[in-house]
Scaffold this active site. Structure first.
Site, PDB file in Angstrom:
ATOM      1  N   ASP A  43      20.631  63.910  70.840  1.00 12.20           N
ATOM      2  CA  ASP A  43      20.355  64.834  69.617  1.00 12.20           C
ATOM      3  C   ASP A  43      18.896  65.225  69.402  1.00 12.20           C
ATOM      4  OD1 ASP A  43      22.671  63.041  67.228  1.00 12.20           O
ATOM      5  OD2 ASP A  43      22.846  64.422  69.031  1.00 12.20           O
ATOM      6  N   ASP A  47      17.529  68.979  68.980  1.00  9.96           N
ATOM      7  CA  ASP A  47      16.844  69.496  68.242  1.00  9.96           C
ATOM      8  C   ASP A  47      15.297  70.088  68.746  1.00  9.96           C
ATOM      9  OD1 ASP A  47      17.728  66.872  65.769  1.00  9.96           O
ATOM     10  OD2 ASP A  47      18.657  68.600  66.321  1.00  9.96           O
ATOM     11  N   SER A  91      29.726 101.221  57.374  1.00 12.00           N
ATOM     12  CA  SER A  91      31.026 101.497  57.303  1.00 12.00           C
ATOM     13  C   SER A  91      31.087 103.325  57.426  1.00 12.00           C
ATOM     14  CB  SER A  91      31.744 101.037  55.840  1.00 12.00           C
ATOM     15  OG  SER A  91      30.921 101.830  54.843  1.00 12.00           O
ATOM     16  N   LEU A  92      32.449 103.854  57.340  1.00 12.51           N
ATOM     17  CA  LEU A  92      32.380 105.104  57.612  1.00 12.51           C
ATOM     18  C   LEU A  92      32.792 106.012  56.209  1.00 12.51           C
ATOM     19  CD1 LEU A  92      34.325 105.146  61.057  1.00 12.51           C
ATOM     20  CD2 LEU A  92      32.159 105.919  60.853  1.00 12.51           C
ATOM     21  N   GLU A 125      38.381 109.653  68.336  1.00 14.65           N
ATOM     22  CA  GLU A 125      38.828 108.259  68.823  1.00 14.65           C
ATOM     23  C   GLU A 125      39.882 107.756  67.678  1.00 14.65           C
ATOM     24  OE1 GLU A 125      34.668 106.903  69.067  1.00 14.65           O
ATOM     25  OE2 GLU A 125      35.869 104.957  68.972  1.00 14.65           O
ATOM     26  N   LYS A 127      40.972 105.429  64.970  1.00 14.08           N
ATOM     27  CA  LYS A 127      40.442 104.372  64.172  1.00 14.08           C
ATOM     28  C   LYS A 127      41.158 103.166  63.981  1.00 14.08           C
ATOM     29  CE  LYS A 127      38.322 103.840  59.558  1.00 14.08           C
ATOM     30  NZ  LYS A 127      38.815 102.558  59.124  1.00 14.08           N
ATOM     31  N   ASP A 129      42.835  99.718  63.314  1.00 14.59           N
ATOM     32  CA  ASP A 129      43.077  98.845  61.906  1.00 14.59           C
ATOM     33  C   ASP A 129      43.170  97.250  62.081  1.00 14.59           C
ATOM     34  OD1 ASP A 129      43.248  98.444  59.389  1.00 14.59           O
ATOM     35  OD2 ASP A 129      45.546  99.146  59.048  1.00 14.59           O
ATOM     36  N   TYR A 237      33.683 100.007  70.620  1.00 17.91           N
ATOM     37  CA  TYR A 237      33.476 101.601  70.243  1.00 17.91           C
ATOM     38  C   TYR A 237      32.177 101.977  69.786  1.00 17.91           C
ATOM     39  CZ  TYR A 237      35.020  99.580  65.688  1.00 17.91           C
ATOM     40  OH  TYR A 237      35.041  98.730  64.478  1.00 17.91           O
ATOM     41  N   LYS A 301      32.616 111.507  66.023  1.00 16.95           N
ATOM     42  CA  LYS A 301      31.387 111.184  65.910  1.00 16.95           C
ATOM     43  C   LYS A 301      30.500 112.154  66.647  1.00 16.95           C
ATOM     44  CE  LYS A 301      32.462 106.180  66.389  1.00 16.95           C
ATOM     45  NZ  LYS A 301      32.837 105.054  67.333  1.00 16.95           N
ATOM     46  N   LYS A 325      41.230 110.179  57.945  1.00 13.06           N
ATOM     47  CA  LYS A 325      42.611 109.218  57.657  1.00 13.06           C
ATOM     48  C   LYS A 325      43.876 109.761  57.713  1.00 13.06           C
ATOM     49  CE  LYS A 325      41.739 105.233  56.353  1.00 13.06           C
ATOM     50  NZ  LYS A 325      41.072 104.669  55.271  1.00 13.06           N
ATOM     51  N   CYS A 419      73.055  78.564  50.587  1.00 15.83           N
ATOM     52  CA  CYS A 419      72.673  79.396  51.810  1.00 15.83           C
ATOM     53  C   CYS A 419      73.892  80.441  52.067  1.00 15.83           C
ATOM     54  CB  CYS A 419      72.669  78.504  53.009  1.00 15.83           C
ATOM     55  SG  CYS A 419      72.796  79.358  54.730  1.00 15.83           S
ATOM     56  N   CYS A 422      76.401  79.299  54.701  1.00 17.18           N
ATOM     57  CA  CYS A 422      77.181  78.162  55.095  1.00 17.18           C
ATOM     58  C   CYS A 422      77.304  77.338  53.639  1.00 17.18           C
ATOM     59  CB  CYS A 422      76.450  77.230  55.988  1.00 17.18           C
ATOM     60  SG  CYS A 422      75.033  76.311  55.490  1.00 17.18           S
ATOM     61  N   CYS A 442      67.679  76.732  53.929  1.00 16.39           N
ATOM     62  CA  CYS A 442      68.993  76.191  54.067  1.00 16.39           C
ATOM     63  C   CYS A 442      68.936  74.716  54.500  1.00 16.39           C
ATOM     64  CB  CYS A 442      69.985  76.934  55.040  1.00 16.39           C
ATOM     65  SG  CYS A 442      71.558  75.972  55.696  1.00 16.39           S
ATOM     66  N   CYS A 448      75.329  74.956  59.607  1.00 19.44           N
ATOM     67  CA  CYS A 448      75.121  76.261  59.286  1.00 19.44           C
ATOM     68  C   CYS A 448      75.224  77.003  60.350  1.00 19.44           C
ATOM     69  CB  CYS A 448      73.581  76.610  58.928  1.00 19.44           C
ATOM     70  SG  CYS A 448      73.352  78.010  58.381  1.00 19.44           S
TER      71      CYS A 448
HETATM   72  S1  IVH Z   1      32.505 103.237  64.173  1.00 21.70           S
HETATM   73  C1  IVH Z   1      28.129 103.271  61.981  1.00 21.70           C
HETATM   74  N1  IVH Z   1      34.818 103.585  65.441  1.00 21.70           N
HETATM   75  O1  IVH Z   1      36.199 101.263  60.712  1.00 21.70           O
HETATM   76  C2  IVH Z   1      29.817 103.238  61.957  1.00 21.70           C
HETATM   77  N2  IVH Z   1      34.756 102.373  63.496  1.00 21.70           N
HETATM   78  O2  IVH Z   1      35.571 102.371  57.940  1.00 21.70           O
HETATM   79  C3  IVH Z   1      30.504 102.407  63.041  1.00 21.70           C
HETATM   80  N3  IVH Z   1      36.806 101.193  62.789  1.00 21.70           N
HETATM   81  O3  IVH Z   1      33.839  98.767  59.761  1.00 21.70           O
HETATM   82  C4  IVH Z   1      31.956 102.231  62.931  1.00 21.70           C
HETATM   83  N4  IVH Z   1      38.076 102.033  64.737  1.00 21.70           N
HETATM   84  O4  IVH Z   1      35.615  98.189  61.457  1.00 21.70           O
HETATM   85  C5  IVH Z   1      34.193 103.154  64.387  1.00 21.70           C
HETATM   86  N5  IVH Z   1      36.757 103.973  66.478  1.00 21.70           N
HETATM   87  C6  IVH Z   1      36.113 103.249  65.558  1.00 21.70           C
HETATM   88  C7  IVH Z   1      36.807 102.330  64.581  1.00 21.70           C
HETATM   89  C8  IVH Z   1      36.033 102.099  63.572  1.00 21.70           C
HETATM   90  C9  IVH Z   1      37.801 101.224  63.429  1.00 21.70           C
HETATM   91  C10 IVH Z   1      36.438 100.570  61.511  1.00 21.70           C
HETATM   92  C11 IVH Z   1      35.118  99.520  61.874  1.00 21.70           C
HETATM   93  C12 IVH Z   1      34.416 100.119  60.504  1.00 21.70           C
HETATM   94  C13 IVH Z   1      35.512 100.680  59.772  1.00 21.70           C
HETATM   95  C14 IVH Z   1      34.867 101.825  58.888  1.00 21.70           C
END
Ligand code: IVH
Length: 705
Positions: A43, A47, A91-92, A125, A127, A129, A237, A301, A325, A419, A422, A442, A448
């Site tokens: 340890d 540390d 985020s976007l 590209e 998006k 999920d 990405y 982009k 979207k 059930c 059965c 069940c 069953c």
């Molecule tokens: S680019 C600066 N590319 O969407 C922005 N985001 O709504 C960098 N996501 O937080 C993100 N597919 O989790 C980018 N091909 C893609 C994506 C993507 C999914 C998500 C990502 C982001 C969210 C924004």
């Protein structure tokens, strides 16, 4: 340890190199300590490494991104450590139609002062999920993975991400910068999602509403071993902190990631203008249903990184990118009725039968209602007009009820407590944490029809009754022909077959001859007496696995006293229930499952019939005086003298504990040919290592071998 120079006397380059080495070392020791239970240094030395990394970070704040210094003592079993992102994860902005997408490209041109004819490339590209994740590689080695969190600070999920096959532990190829943070989406494919939910249902765990939730839930497991069993995937990405940028364009960066072994999405395109982006949008939208994973739009982009730089950010989104979207795939229809399906492990699942409706190009006639609570929460009733959504292209869901269209005479839905397959009681037990299970099940396991085949397979399986000649295929075969419906039927098969009035003679079936029929009957006959623990396990009572079956067999010694106690344990506050709970290792959840099983009259009848055929014998003895009693044994490599299962069973019979991985608690490692890291580790830890033959000789030494 060599003398260290004071951080202030180091050049930034030297500091970075030393820091990277420290980070690598620390992460290796973290893994040894937290995940393998096998620290390799004291340890104090550990540390010291951390203190040195902290001192370098104090002097050179740019190094602090790895957040190792904030990570101290963060055992995965606590909660996830926080990680400050070297570059925030943003985020976007969203656009929802073609016109808005066109405005995006026009805005970019305006900002950059580009005329209409000046060339300006964009990438398009899918998006994905899922959930975004930052993968930090130092000198090509994955040292840290972090979730997005609030964009500035995420959670350290390194241990879990290390279990994802698609994510390289080391970058491949050439040219990666010393510090390289790849960003992308962790997600779960449709097929894996469906399989996971099916398994969860079977094991009484919670099911997930969609692949995104499943991915998030799986990634945020405190136990990385759980994550390992969840098939997560990844697309890179974007990027975070990089000590050098290997390309001048967005698509060039993605190609670089690809060449380093990171998965990238194959549908990425470079487009010259808004019409090109929209064509790409249509193409991706058209392929959406067949991709096998969820996407919720297309991301555009600016391709040129220098232009991205100039464009910069507005609040927390880049000016150089936007998400287009997909329109929500929803439609209204009438819910004709709610049907209950019984799964092969007895789970009752409500399904909405719908007036057929087209949702996002697919005709939908059924939708999942998840469970009883969900129906109650949304007050979903037969006859209602409901909004249906194809959630992530998987199973359609009922989103909401259009109350204004509810018929005046509608009645709340009452979930059945028997059930439908059965007629046995269907109950909601407690889950592992003692909370009411979301799933009603069940309890008529033995009779069953919805569960019958699986129960029979379990009944005959190796570790249960072990009836040779009655494997899964044969059971399906006899079940389909109506010859075996309950366990007791197995033991009357021969008599029924011999009956001159019987129309179906097994020897006349394809694949059966005189000999194989004789062998089958002989192996059934041989199992009329089986050890009590096997018999109890074979009944397939919820939560009674082999270990609990042993505990019960040891405690009760015979079927009858167990049965009487379990019957009397129906009420949770009964003395008998307390007696069951008091059996070492059994506990409340198991006691409840036992009580439920024996409270169901159908099971009692089936059990009586079975006991008319089979006489359980005293339990298989565990030899406490065997040479390996009380020892922890690990088997590794390609075993040639016995199967792993057999090795385990035999060792356990001799009172040994069989573990899956080597730790300092291991007493013996039995290594077959090709043994790798476990053998190495055992040697490092000075653990006794035996070949298969040596192991066989060892267990033959004492009684019971
Ligand atoms: S680019 C600066 N590319 O969407 C922005 N985001 O709504 C960098 N996501 O937080 C993100 N597919 O989790 C980018 N091909 C893609 C994506 C993507 C999914 C998500 C990502 C982001 C969210 C924004």
């Amino acid at each position: 340890m060599t003398a260290r120079r004071p951080p202030a006397s180091l050049s930034p380059t030297d500091a970075r190199a030393e820091h990277a080495r420290l980070v690598l070392k620390i992460s290796a020791h973290d893994i040894a300590y937290h995940q393998r239970d096998a620290p390799e240094i004291s340890d104090g030395d550990y540390d010291a490494l951390r203190r040195r990394a902290g001192a370098l970070e104090a002097e050179f704040p740019a190094l602090a991104g790895s957040a190792f210094s904030k990570n101290v003592g963060a055992a995965p079993s606590e909660k996830f450590a926080k990680v400050r992102h070297a570059v925030p994860m943003l985020s976007l902005g969203n656009v929802f139609d073609d016109a808005e997408a066109g405005e995006f490209t026009a805005r970019v041109r305006r900002f950059l002062g580009l005329g209409e004819d000046a060339p300006l490339d964009f990438t398009a590209e899918p998006k994905i999920d899922g959930l975004s994740c930052n993968l930090r590689y130092i000198d090509g080695a994955l040292v840290q993975a972090a979730t997005r969190g609030d964009g500035f600070e995420g959670e350290d999920v390194t241990a879990n991400v290390s279990t994802i096959d698609e994510i390289p532990r080391r970058l491949a190829g050439r040219g990666w910068p010393a510090v390289c943070e790849a960003r992308g989406e962790i997600y779960m494919g449709h097929a894996d999602f469906a399989a996971l939910n099916a398994r969860q249902l079977e094991e009484g765990g919670k099911t997930f509403a969609n692949p995104r939730n499943a991915a998030a839930g799986s990634l945020r497991q405190l136990d990385a071993a759980v994550t390992r069993r969840r098939p997560l995937r990844f697309f890179a990405y974007a990027w975070g902190g990089m000590s050098a940028i290997p390309a001048r364009t967005q698509h060039g960066m993605v190609e670089a990631f690809k060449s380093w072994g990171l998965p990238v999405n194959p549908l990425m395109r470079v487009c010259a203008d808004a019409p090109g982006l929209l064509a790409c949008f249509r193409e991706i939208e058209a392929r959406r249903a067949s991709l096998g994973y969820d996407i919720d739009g297309v991301v555009y982009k600016v391709d040129d990184l220098a232009l991205q730089e100039r464009l910069g950010f507005v609040s927390r989104s880049p000016r150089w990118a936007v998400a287009h979207k997909f329109p929500a795939e929803r439609a209204a229809t009438v819910l004709r009725g709610i049907e209950i399906q019984v799964g092969r492990t007895g789970a009752l699942t409500p399904v909405a039968r719908l007036e057929p409706v087209t949702v996002g190009g697919v005709v939908v006639t059924n939708a999942t209602l998840h469970n009883e609570d969900e129906i109650a929460r949304k007050d979903i009733r037969a006859g209602d007009t409901v909004v249906v959504q194809r959630a992530g292209d998987v199973i359609p869901q009922v989103v909401e009820v259009m109350l204004e269209k509810r018929p005046a005479d509608s009645r709340p839905y009452v979930f059945p407590n028997v059930c439908p397959a059965c007629g046995s009681a269907a109950l909601r037990g407690a889950d592992e944490k003692g909370e009411t299970d979301a799933v009603r099940r069940c309890t008529g396991g033995l009779i069953c029809p919805a569960q019958a085949v699986e129960r029979l397979k379990h009944f005959c399986s190796r570790n249960a009754m072990d009836i040779e000649g009655l494997g899964d295929k044969q059971i399906e075969f006899f079940f389909e022909r109506g010859l075996i419906k309950t366990p007791a039927d197995i033991f009357t098969l021969e008599t029924r077959d011999a009956d001159p009035s019987s129309l179906t003679k097994i020897r006349n079936f394809d694949g059966y001859g005189e000999t194989s029929v004789r062998n089958l009957f002989a192996s059934i006959e041989a199992r009329r007496g089986v050890p009590l623990n096997r018999f109890i396990f074979a009944l397939g009572i919820r939560r009674i696995g082999e270990t609990n079956a042993r505990r019960l067999a040891r405690h009760f010694g015979a079927m009858e006293p167990l049965r009487e106690t379990a019957r009397a344990a129906k009420e949770a506050d009964s003395e008998a229930r307390a007696d069951l709970v008091a059996i070492s290792g059994v506990g409340g959840v198991v006691a409840e499952a036992l009580a439920e099983f024996f409270a169901e009259a159908h099971n009692e009848t089936a059990l009586d019939a079975l006991l008319g055929q089979v006489t359980p014998e005293p339990m298989e003895a565990v030899k406490a005086d065997s040479p390996v009693a009380g020892k922890t044994v690990v088997f590794t490599g390609a075993l040639e003298r016995f199967s792993r299962e057999e090795a385990k069973a035999r060792a356990e019979r001799l009172g040994a504990k069989v573990a899956g991985s080597v730790s300092k608690k291991t007493d013996i490692l039995v290594a077959g040919p090709g043994a790798g890291s476990k053998l190495e580790k055992a040697r490092e830890l000075g653990i006794e290592t035996l070949t298969e033959d040596e192991w066989l000789a060892r267990i033959a030494e004492g009684p019971g071998g």
